[in-house]
Design an enzyme around this catalytic site. Structure first.
Site, PDB file in Angstrom:
ATOM      1  N   VAL A 292       0.908  -1.354   0.013  1.00 29.63           N
ATOM      2  CA  VAL A 292       0.091  -0.056   0.097  1.00 29.63           C
ATOM      3  C   VAL A 292       0.916   1.263  -0.009  1.00 29.63           C
ATOM      4  O   VAL A 292       0.461   2.258  -0.827  1.00 29.63           O
ATOM      5  CB  VAL A 292      -0.902   0.209   1.236  1.00 29.63           C
ATOM      6  CG1 VAL A 292      -1.537   1.260   1.050  1.00 29.63           C
ATOM      7  CG2 VAL A 292      -2.149  -1.154   0.993  1.00 29.63           C
ATOM      8  N   ALA A 293       1.825   1.030   0.880  1.00 31.19           N
ATOM      9  CA  ALA A 293       2.945   2.581   0.832  1.00 31.19           C
ATOM     10  C   ALA A 293       3.569   2.487  -0.504  1.00 31.19           C
ATOM     11  O   ALA A 293       3.429   3.810  -0.909  1.00 31.19           O
ATOM     12  CB  ALA A 293       4.034   2.013   1.932  1.00 31.19           C
ATOM     13  N   GLU A 297      -0.844   4.780  -6.539  1.00 27.84           N
ATOM     14  CA  GLU A 297      -2.327   4.580  -7.318  1.00 27.84           C
ATOM     15  C   GLU A 297      -2.724   5.881  -7.917  1.00 27.84           C
ATOM     16  O   GLU A 297      -3.353   5.905  -8.961  1.00 27.84           O
ATOM     17  CB  GLU A 297      -3.329   4.097  -6.433  1.00 27.84           C
ATOM     18  CG  GLU A 297      -3.078   2.866  -5.532  1.00 27.84           C
ATOM     19  CD  GLU A 297      -2.304   3.032  -4.100  1.00 27.84           C
ATOM     20  OE1 GLU A 297      -2.233   4.421  -3.950  1.00 27.84           O
ATOM     21  OE2 GLU A 297      -2.197   2.239  -3.316  1.00 27.84           O
ATOM     22  N   ASP A 339       5.276  30.896 -40.896  1.00 23.58           N
ATOM     23  CA  ASP A 339       5.111  31.841 -41.882  1.00 23.58           C
ATOM     24  C   ASP A 339       5.397  33.334 -41.378  1.00 23.58           C
ATOM     25  O   ASP A 339       5.324  33.590 -40.089  1.00 23.58           O
ATOM     26  CB  ASP A 339       3.702  31.555 -42.554  1.00 23.58           C
ATOM     27  CG  ASP A 339       2.471  31.567 -41.532  1.00 23.58           C
ATOM     28  OD1 ASP A 339       2.693  31.900 -40.342  1.00 23.58           O
ATOM     29  OD2 ASP A 339       1.343  31.168 -42.129  1.00 23.58           O
ATOM     30  N   ASP A 664      -2.017  28.484 -42.311  1.00 24.15           N
ATOM     31  CA  ASP A 664      -3.162  29.203 -42.264  1.00 24.15           C
ATOM     32  C   ASP A 664      -4.064  28.607 -43.340  1.00 24.15           C
ATOM     33  O   ASP A 664      -5.475  28.829 -43.136  1.00 24.15           O
ATOM     34  CB  ASP A 664      -3.145  30.567 -42.324  1.00 24.15           C
ATOM     35  CG  ASP A 664      -2.138  31.369 -43.169  1.00 24.15           C
ATOM     36  OD1 ASP A 664      -1.806  30.419 -44.243  1.00 24.15           O
ATOM     37  OD2 ASP A 664      -1.791  32.246 -42.961  1.00 24.15           O
ATOM     38  N   ASP A 668      -1.733  24.218 -46.644  1.00 24.62           N
ATOM     39  CA  ASP A 668      -0.718  23.919 -45.591  1.00 24.62           C
ATOM     40  C   ASP A 668      -1.040  22.563 -44.913  1.00 24.62           C
ATOM     41  O   ASP A 668      -0.286  22.049 -44.144  1.00 24.62           O
ATOM     42  CB  ASP A 668      -0.793  25.252 -44.514  1.00 24.62           C
ATOM     43  CG  ASP A 668       0.006  26.346 -45.096  1.00 24.62           C
ATOM     44  OD1 ASP A 668       0.834  25.940 -45.683  1.00 24.62           O
ATOM     45  OD2 ASP A 668      -0.586  27.390 -44.647  1.00 24.62           O
ATOM     46  N   ASN A 730       7.685   7.778   0.841  1.00 28.91           N
ATOM     47  CA  ASN A 730       7.734   6.415   0.629  1.00 28.91           C
ATOM     48  C   ASN A 730       8.867   5.566   1.449  1.00 28.91           C
ATOM     49  O   ASN A 730       8.614   4.431   2.175  1.00 28.91           O
ATOM     50  CB  ASN A 730       7.727   5.666  -0.856  1.00 28.91           C
ATOM     51  CG  ASN A 730       6.520   5.813  -1.357  1.00 28.91           C
ATOM     52  OD1 ASN A 730       5.635   6.040  -0.872  1.00 28.91           O
ATOM     53  ND2 ASN A 730       6.349   5.682  -2.804  1.00 28.91           N
ATOM     54  N   ASP A 764      -0.536  14.106   1.927  1.00 27.41           N
ATOM     55  CA  ASP A 764       0.379  14.347   0.683  1.00 27.41           C
ATOM     56  C   ASP A 764      -0.536  14.642  -0.625  1.00 27.41           C
ATOM     57  O   ASP A 764      -0.018  15.087  -1.710  1.00 27.41           O
ATOM     58  CB  ASP A 764       0.997  12.768   0.023  1.00 27.41           C
ATOM     59  CG  ASP A 764       2.196  12.614   0.863  1.00 27.41           C
ATOM     60  OD1 ASP A 764       2.672  13.710   1.472  1.00 27.41           O
ATOM     61  OD2 ASP A 764       3.050  11.771   0.479  1.00 27.41           O
TER      62      ASP A 764
HETATM   63  P1  ATP Z   1       3.007  34.037 -45.478  1.00 29.16           P
HETATM   64  O1  ATP Z   1       3.247  32.668 -46.147  1.00 29.16           O
HETATM   65  O2  ATP Z   1       4.065  34.252 -44.524  1.00 29.16           O
HETATM   66  O3  ATP Z   1       1.848  33.867 -44.717  1.00 29.16           O
HETATM   67  P2  ATP Z   1       2.309  35.304 -47.842  1.00 29.16           P
HETATM   68  O4  ATP Z   1       0.667  35.614 -47.149  1.00 29.16           O
HETATM   69  O5  ATP Z   1       2.974  36.520 -48.344  1.00 29.16           O
HETATM   70  O6  ATP Z   1       3.236  34.988 -46.640  1.00 29.16           O
HETATM   71  P3  ATP Z   1       1.151  33.859 -49.864  1.00 29.16           P
HETATM   72  O7  ATP Z   1      -0.347  33.924 -49.318  1.00 29.16           O
HETATM   73  O8  ATP Z   1       1.575  32.535 -50.298  1.00 29.16           O
HETATM   74  O9  ATP Z   1       2.007  34.213 -48.541  1.00 29.16           O
HETATM   75  O10 ATP Z   1       1.107  34.829 -50.740  1.00 29.16           O
HETATM   76  C1  ATP Z   1       2.241  34.982 -51.809  1.00 29.16           C
HETATM   77  C2  ATP Z   1       2.305  36.204 -52.342  1.00 29.16           C
HETATM   78  O11 ATP Z   1       0.902  36.173 -53.262  1.00 29.16           O
HETATM   79  C3  ATP Z   1       2.185  37.426 -51.642  1.00 29.16           C
HETATM   80  O12 ATP Z   1       3.462  37.887 -51.378  1.00 29.16           O
HETATM   81  C4  ATP Z   1       1.403  38.334 -52.336  1.00 29.16           C
HETATM   82  O13 ATP Z   1       2.316  39.116 -53.377  1.00 29.16           O
HETATM   83  C5  ATP Z   1       0.632  37.447 -53.254  1.00 29.16           C
HETATM   84  N1  ATP Z   1      -1.050  37.539 -52.816  1.00 29.16           N
HETATM   85  C6  ATP Z   1      -1.326  37.181 -51.446  1.00 29.16           C
HETATM   86  N2  ATP Z   1      -2.466  37.320 -51.394  1.00 29.16           N
HETATM   87  C7  ATP Z   1      -2.973  37.765 -52.582  1.00 29.16           C
HETATM   88  C8  ATP Z   1      -4.559  38.021 -52.882  1.00 29.16           C
HETATM   89  N3  ATP Z   1      -5.338  37.865 -52.133  1.00 29.16           N
HETATM   90  N4  ATP Z   1      -4.520  38.262 -54.215  1.00 29.16           N
HETATM   91  C9  ATP Z   1      -3.152  38.212 -55.128  1.00 29.16           C
HETATM   92  N5  ATP Z   1      -2.386  38.013 -54.717  1.00 29.16           N
HETATM   93  C10 ATP Z   1      -1.890  37.716 -53.654  1.00 29.16           C
END
Ligand code: ATP
Length: 945
Positions: A292-293, A297, A339, A664, A668, A730, A764
Site C-alpha cells: 500500500v505504501a 495509485e 510563416d 493558415d 498547408d 515512501n 500528501d
Molecule cells: P506567409 O506565407 O508568410 O503567410 P504570404 O501571405 O505573403 O506570406 P502567400 O499567401 O502564399 O504568402 O502569398 C504569396 C504572395 O502572393 C504574396 O506575397 C502576394 O504578393 C501575393 N498575394 C497574396 N495574397 C493575394 C491575394 N489575395 N491576391 C493576389 N495576390 C496575393
C-alpha cells in the site's frame, strides 16, 4: 414550418439532387436573397441548433465504477477482505477506505480534466456566411437552418448538408466523410440517374467536409444530427481517449512500481515470518503495508489533471491545445517553422504607397515612376491619396483609378453584417483576407464607392488565388466588353504581361521597362513592405468553364501597391526567448525575398547580412543534402509553396528535430500533419487549418507559441516535481518496517499501515496537486529543449526521491520517534522499547508528524530543482499554500480528534515535542537549499571560466 420538418424527415438527399436549384429553393420557401431574419429565427426554434450532439457511450456511473474495479483496486478489495478474515477489522476497513478515497479522487480528477478539455473545444467557434434579407451576414454555424443560403469560400468548413446553387471551380475535400483524399469537383445541375450512395451526389455539399478551392453558394437542406455526418457520428461516436505518451509512461511506471512493491512486500513477509519469527498475522500486515505504501495509485489521474491544467493555463495565454499529448511535444520543440504574414506581423495591412509607371522612366535616371502616398490608419476609410509633387495629371489619375478598380473588383473581401452571439447590433465591416481588405479601404480613400462598383460591374467568374501561381483573376462584363482583372506577386504578374499602361496609353513591355518595375518592387520590398501588382486584358469567353489559368497571359501591367504590415511588437522579444531556450525559428513565407529578409532582420530572426534567402525556385534545384547544409546557416525561405514547406519540415525532422509548424491555408494541411506540433491561426486561419492543427492561437501571435512551449515545459517539470514529492515519503514509510524486521521486533514499528495511509491518502494529496499547478519557472526558457525520448521517471529522479530526500526524511522521522522515548523515561535506549501504551503512541505520533512536517519543506523545495525556493516568486501559486494548509489541518485532526486518534492510533503532543519537531523538520529544506547553493556556485564558476 412543422410540415416542412415532417416532410424533411421522410425525404432523402437524393430527391434534392434530382431537382433543379430553383425547385429546391421553392421547396424550402427560400430565394437567392436568403431567408428573412425572423423566418430564420422561427426555423431555428423548430429545427433546433445545428449541432452534432456527442453521445457519451460510457455513462458517468460506469466511468465512476471503473475507478473501483481496475486491477489494483481489486487487489486492495481482496487485501481488505483478508484482513477482516484475519480478525484485523481496523486494517481491513482502512484498506477499503484507501480504495474508496483513491477511486473518488481519481474520478474527480478525470472529471475535472475532461471538463477542462470540453471547455477548450467551446472556445473555437465556427462561423458560416449566409445571405439573409438580401445581405451577407456572418453567423455562428450552429444557427444555420434549412433554407439558409450559405456562401462558400476556400478553406471553409461546411456545417450543414446543402444543395449547390452556384459554383466557381468549387472542389470539396470529403476525406472526413468518404476517406477520399482527392478533392471532388462539384456542379449545380440536377442529376438524371440515381446514385447508389448518398455520399457521392455531385451537387450536394456535406456537413463536416471542407472547401478545397473555389467559391459557391448553396441552400441548406439538413442540419445537426439529420446531416449525413450527424448520422454517421450517431453510429460511430466513441469516446476515444487515447492516452498520451506521458500518460502511458505513467501507467507503466505505476505498474512497475506496483510490481516492485509486491516483490518487496513478499520479501519482507519472508524476513518477518521466517527470520524474525513474527506472527503470521503481523507478517501479513507488513506485506500489505509495504504494498500500500509503495503503489502510486493516484499518479496517473494526477498527471492527467496536471496536463489538463496546463492546457487551461495555455488557453488563458491564447493557445488552445486540442490534445493533451500536444502539451508534451510542445515542451520538446526545438525548431519552429513559421510563416510571416499575420504570425510575425500584425496582419493589419495598410496600403502606404502606390506606384505607377511613368513616361521615359526606362531611359532617364531621375524619372522612376509616379509615387502616390496615402494617409489614414488601420481599417478606417478616412484618409487621402497624395501624388508626388507635380505628378498629378489627368492621365495618371485615370491610371490610378484603373489600378484601384482592379484592386477592388479582383477581390473577395466583402462588406458584411456581423451578427454577434447576442444578436444585438449587427455591425457592418469589411471582412476577408487582410491584404484584400486593405485594398478595398485604399479604394474607398480614393472616393471609390466599392459597394456600388461591385453592383455595377458584376463578376462572371474567378480564377482563385493559389499559393503556387501567387495571383488571382476575376472576369467581368463591362457594357459590351469582357475583361480579366489580375492581381498578385509582382514578378509572377510581370511574367504574364506583354504590355504596360503608362497614363492612358498602352506600350509593349520591354526588358528595360520590366527592369524598372522590378527595381520599384525591390525598393519597397527592402523596406519590408508587401507588394502586389495589377494587370488586365480584354478577353471574350463563350462559357464560364473557359475561365481558367490559361487566360492569365498577354496582360497589360498597370502598377503596384505597397502595404505595410509591421512586425508585432512582442515578436522580437519572443524570438530572443526562443534563442535562449535553444529553439530555432525559421521563416517560411510565400512573400518576396527582400520583404521577408527585411522583416526577419527587424525581429532578430537573422543577425547577419549574409543570411541565406532561399526562394522557392532555388529550393527546387537543391538536393536534400544541400538543403540540410543550408539549414546549418541562418536562413529565410521566401516565395515558398506549401509543398516546399512540407519538404523543409520533413528534412528538419530527418535531422532529428522536433518541429512546430504554423499554417493558415488549405494547402498547408500536409505540412501541418507532418509537423510534431501543428499550429493554426484562430482569427485569420482557415477552418481546415484549424481542424488539422494541434494548437490554435486565438490571437494569431507568434509570441503565443513561445508561451505555449514555456507552459509545455512547465507541465513536464511539474509532473516531475509532484512525482518526486510523492515518492519521497515512501522511504520513511518503509524504513520503520526494515528496523522492525531486522531487529526481530525489538525496535517497535515507528509507522504502521494506518499511519502510512494517512500520509499517502491524506496529507500528501493536495500539496501534490499544488505542485501540478506551478507556473513556469523563471529559468525554464534558458535551458535546452528536452528530448522526446527522455523519460520522466529517471534513475536520477528515483535516487533523489528515495535515497536522498527520502533518507533525510527517514532520519528525521526516526529521530522524532526516539525523541519521544528518550524524553519519556527511556533515555539513550534504542531497542526493547515498549510497543504499546501512551509512550509508544506519542512516539509514533512524533514519527508521523515529522514525516508530514518535512513534507511541507519538501513541497517548497520541489517548486524548483535548481533555484532557491526564496528566489522564486514565492506567492505566485496559491495552490501550494492551500496544500500546506491542508497538510497541517489533516495532521492536527489525526493527532487531536479523538475518533481519529482511536482509529489511527495517535495522540496529542506536548509543547516540547512540538518545539523539537519545529526545529528539526526544516532540515530537509535547509539541506536541499545548501545543495542548490553549491550547485549554482559551481555552475557559475564554470560559466565564468
Ligand atoms: P506567409 O506565407 O508568410 O503567410 P504570404 O501571405 O505573403 O506570406 P502567400 O499567401 O502564399 O504568402 O502569398 C504569396 C504572395 O502572393 C504574396 O506575397 C502576394 O504578393 C501575393 N498575394 C497574396 N495574397 C493575394 C491575394 N489575395 N491576391 C493576389 N495576390 C496575393
Amino acid at each position: 414550418m412543422l410540415t416542412l420538418k415532417q416532410e424533411l424527415q421522410q425525404t432523402n438527399l437524393q430527391l434534392f439532387a434530382h431537382q433543379t436549384p430553383e425547385l429546391v429553393l421553392q421547396r424550402f420557401d427560400s430565394t437567392e436573397n436568403g431567408l428573412a431574419h425572423n423566418e430564420a429565427q422561427e426555423r431555428l426554434s423548430v429545427f433546433g441548433e445545428n449541432e452534432i450532439r456527442e453521445q457519451k457511450q460510457e455513462s458517468l456511473l460506469l466511468r465512476f465504477v471503473k475507478n473501483f474495479t481496475h486491477l489494483m483496486a481489486i487487489l486492495l478489495w481482496i487485501g481488505g477482505g483478508i484482513a477482516f478474515l484475519a480478525k484485523l477489522p481496523q486494517l481491513g476497513f482502512a484498506i477499503w477506505m484507501v480504495n474508496i478515497i483513491n477511486g473518488l479522487f481519481s474520478f474527480w480528477q478525470e472529471f475535472r480534466a475532461e471538463k477542462a478539455t470540453e471547455a477548450l473545444k467551446k472556445m473555437l467557434p465556427v462561423y458560416a456566411h449566409v445571405i439573409r434579407d438580401g445581405e451577407e451576414v456572418r453567423i455562428a454555424a450552429r444557427e444555420l437552418v434549412p433554407g439558409d443560403i450559405v456562401i462558400l469560400s476556400e478553406g471553409d468548413r461546411i456545417s450543414a448538408d446543402c444543395r449547390l446553387l452556384k459554383q466557381n471551380n468549387l472542389r470539396i475535400d470529403q476525406a472526413t466523410l468518404t476517406g477520399e483524399s482527392h478533392p471532388m469537383a462539384k456542379e449545380t445541375n440536377a442529376i438524371a440517374e440515381p446514385v447508389s450512395s448518398n455520399l457521392d451526389l455531385p451537387n450536394i455539399i456535406y456537413a463536416g467536409t471542407c472547401v478545397f478551392s473555389g467559391t459557391g453558394e448553396a441552400v441548406v437542406l439538413f442540419t445537426g444530427m439529420e446531416t449525413e455526418f450527424g448520422k454517421i457520428a450517431r453510429m460511430t461516436q466513441s469516446v476515444s481517449s487515447d492516452l498520451s505518451p506521458l500518460q502511458k509512461e505513467m501507467q507503466q511506471v505505476t505498474k512497475m512500481v506496483s510490481l516492485v512493491a509486491v516483490l518487496v512486500g513478499l520479501l519482507f513477509f519472508f524476513f518477518a515470518f521466517f527470520l524474525a519469527h513474527i506472527t503470521l498475522a503481523e507478517s501479513f500486515i507488513f506485506t500489505l503495508g509495504m504494498i500500500v505504501a509503495f503503489v502510486p495509485e493516484g499518479l496517473l489521474p494526477t498527471v492527467t489533471l496536471a496536463l489538463a491544467m496546463g492546457t487551461q493555463r495555455m488557453a488563458r495565454r491564447h493557445a488552445l491545445v486540442k490534445k493533451l499529448s500536444s502539451v508534451e511535444s510542445l515542451g520538446c520543440t526545438n525548431v519552429i517553422c513559421t510563416d510571416k504574414t499575420g504570425t510575425l506581423t500584425e496582419n493589419k495591412m495598410v496600403v502606404r504607397n502606390i506606384w505607377l509607371p511613368s513616361l521615359g522612366m526606362e531611359s532617364s535616371k531621375s524619372e522612376n515612376g509616379v509615387e502616390i502616398t496615402t494617409t489614414g490608419q488601420g481599417t478606417d476609410t478616412n484618409g487621402k491619396l497624395n501624388f508626388a509633387m507635380g505628378k498629378e495629371t489627368p492621365a495618371y489619375r485615370s491610371a490610378l483609378k484603373k489600378l484601384l478598380e482592379i484592386a477592388s473588383l479582383c477581390n473577395n473581401a466583402r462588406n458584411v453584417f456581423v451578427v454577434d452571439s447576442d444578436r444585438a447590433n449587427p455591425t457592418r465591416s469589411i471582412l476577408g483576407d487582410p491584404t484584400e481588405v486593405a485594398l478595398q479601404i485604399v479604394a474607398e480613400k480614393a472616393s471609390i464607392d466599392t459597394q456600388k462598383l461591385h453592383k455595377e460591374i458584376s463578376r462572371v467568374g474567378e480564377i482563385p488565388f493559389d499559393s503556387y501561381r501567387k495571383c488571382m483573376s476575376t472576369y467581368h462584363r463591362i457594357e459590351n466588353e469582357s475583361y480579366l482583372f489580375t492581381k498578385g506577386a509582382p514578378k509572377e504578374i510581370l511574367d504574364r504581361c506583354s504590355r504596360i499602361r503608362i497614363g492612358n496609353e498602352v506600350f509593349p513591355l520591354t526588358q528595360a521597362l520590366y527592369a524598372v518595375v522590378l527595381a520599384a518592387n525591390d525598393y519597397y520590398s527592402s523596406q519590408g513592405q508587401r507588394i502586389l501588382a495589377y494587370a488586365y486584358r480584354a478577353v471574350e469567353v463563350s462559357s464560364t468553364q473557359m475561365i481558367n489559368e490559361g487566360l492569365e497571359v498577354d496582360l497589360t501591367f498597370v502598377g503596384l501597391t505597397a502595404m505595410i504590415d509591421p512586425p508585432r511588437p512582442e515578436v522580437a522579444q519572443a524570438v530572443k526567448k526562443c534563442h535562449t531556450a535553444g529553439i530555432r525559428v525559421i521563416m517560411i513565407t510565400g512573400d518576396y525575398g527582400l520583404t521577408a529578409k527585411s522583416i526577419a532582420s527587424q525581429i532578430g530572426l537573422i543577425s547577419s547580412e549574409d543570411a541565406l534567402v532561399i526562394t522557392g525556385s532555388d529550393l527546387e534545384k537543391m538536393t536534400n543534402e544541400e538543403l540540410k547544409n543550408a539549414l546549418g546557416h541562418e536562413v529565410v525561405f521566401a516565395r515558398s509553396t506549401p509543398e516546399q514547406k512540407l519538404r523543409i519540415v520533413t528534412v528538419l525532422q530527418e535531422m532529428g528535430n522536433i518541429v512546430a509548424v504554423t499554417g493558415d491555408g488549405v494547402n498547408d494541411a500536409p505540412a501541418l500533419k507532418k509537423a510534431n506540433i501543428s499550429v493554426a491561426m484562430g482569427l485569420n486561419g482557415s477552418d481546415v487549418a484549424k481542424e488539422a492543427a494541434d494548437l490554435v492561437l486565438t490571437d494569431d501571435n507568434f509570441a503565443t507559441i513561445v508561451n505555449a512551449i514555456e507552459e509545455g515545459r512547465a507541465v513536464y517539470e511539474n509532473i516531475k516535481k509532484f512525482t518526486t514529492y510523492i515518492f519521497t515519503s515512501n522511504t520513511p514509510e518503509a524504513v520503520p518496517f526494515i528496523f522492525y524486521a531486522f531487529s526481530a521486533a525489538r525496535i517497535p514499528l515507528a509507522l504502521n499501515v494506518m499511519h502510512i495511509l494517512s500520509i499517502d491518502l491524506g496529507t500528501d494529496m493536495v500539496p501534490a496537486l499544488g505542485l501540478g499547478a506551478e507556473l513556469p519557472e523563471q529559468g525554464i526558457m534558458q535551458r535546452a529543449p528536452r528530448k522526446l525520448s527522455d523519460h520522466i521517471i529517471t534513475k536520477k529522479l528515483m535516487v533523489r526521491a528515495y535515497l536522498y530526500l527520502g533518507l533525510i526524511q527517514s532520519a528525521i522521522a526516526m529521530l522524532a520517534f526516539y525523541f519521544a522515548y528518550w524524553t519519556n523515561g527511556f533515555w539513550g535506549q534504542f531497542i526493547d522499547l515498549p510497543d504499546s501504551g501512551p509512550v509508544y503512541q506519542t512516539a509514533v505520533s512524533m514519527a508521523l508528524a515529522a514525516v508530514v512536517m518535512t513534507q511541507i519543506g519538501n513541497v517548497l523545495t520541489q517548486r524548483s530543482e535548481r533555484s532557491s525556493v526564496f528566489s522564486i516568486r514565492f506567492f505566485n501559486n496559491p495552490f501550494i499554500f492551500i496544500g500546506i494548509l491542508s497538510e497541517i489541518v489533516i495532521l492536527l485532526a489525526i493527532l487531536y480528534v479523538p475518533a481519529l486518534q482511536g482509529f489511527i492510533g495517535t495522540t496529542g503532543l506536548s509543547g516540547n515535542e512540538w518545539l523539537f519537531l519545529i526545529c528539526i523538520s526544516p532540515s530537509l529544506l535547509i539541506i536541499d537549499e545548501i545543495r542548490k547553493f553549491l550547485r549554482n556556485r559551481r555552475g557559475s564558476k564554470y560559466l565564468s571560466k
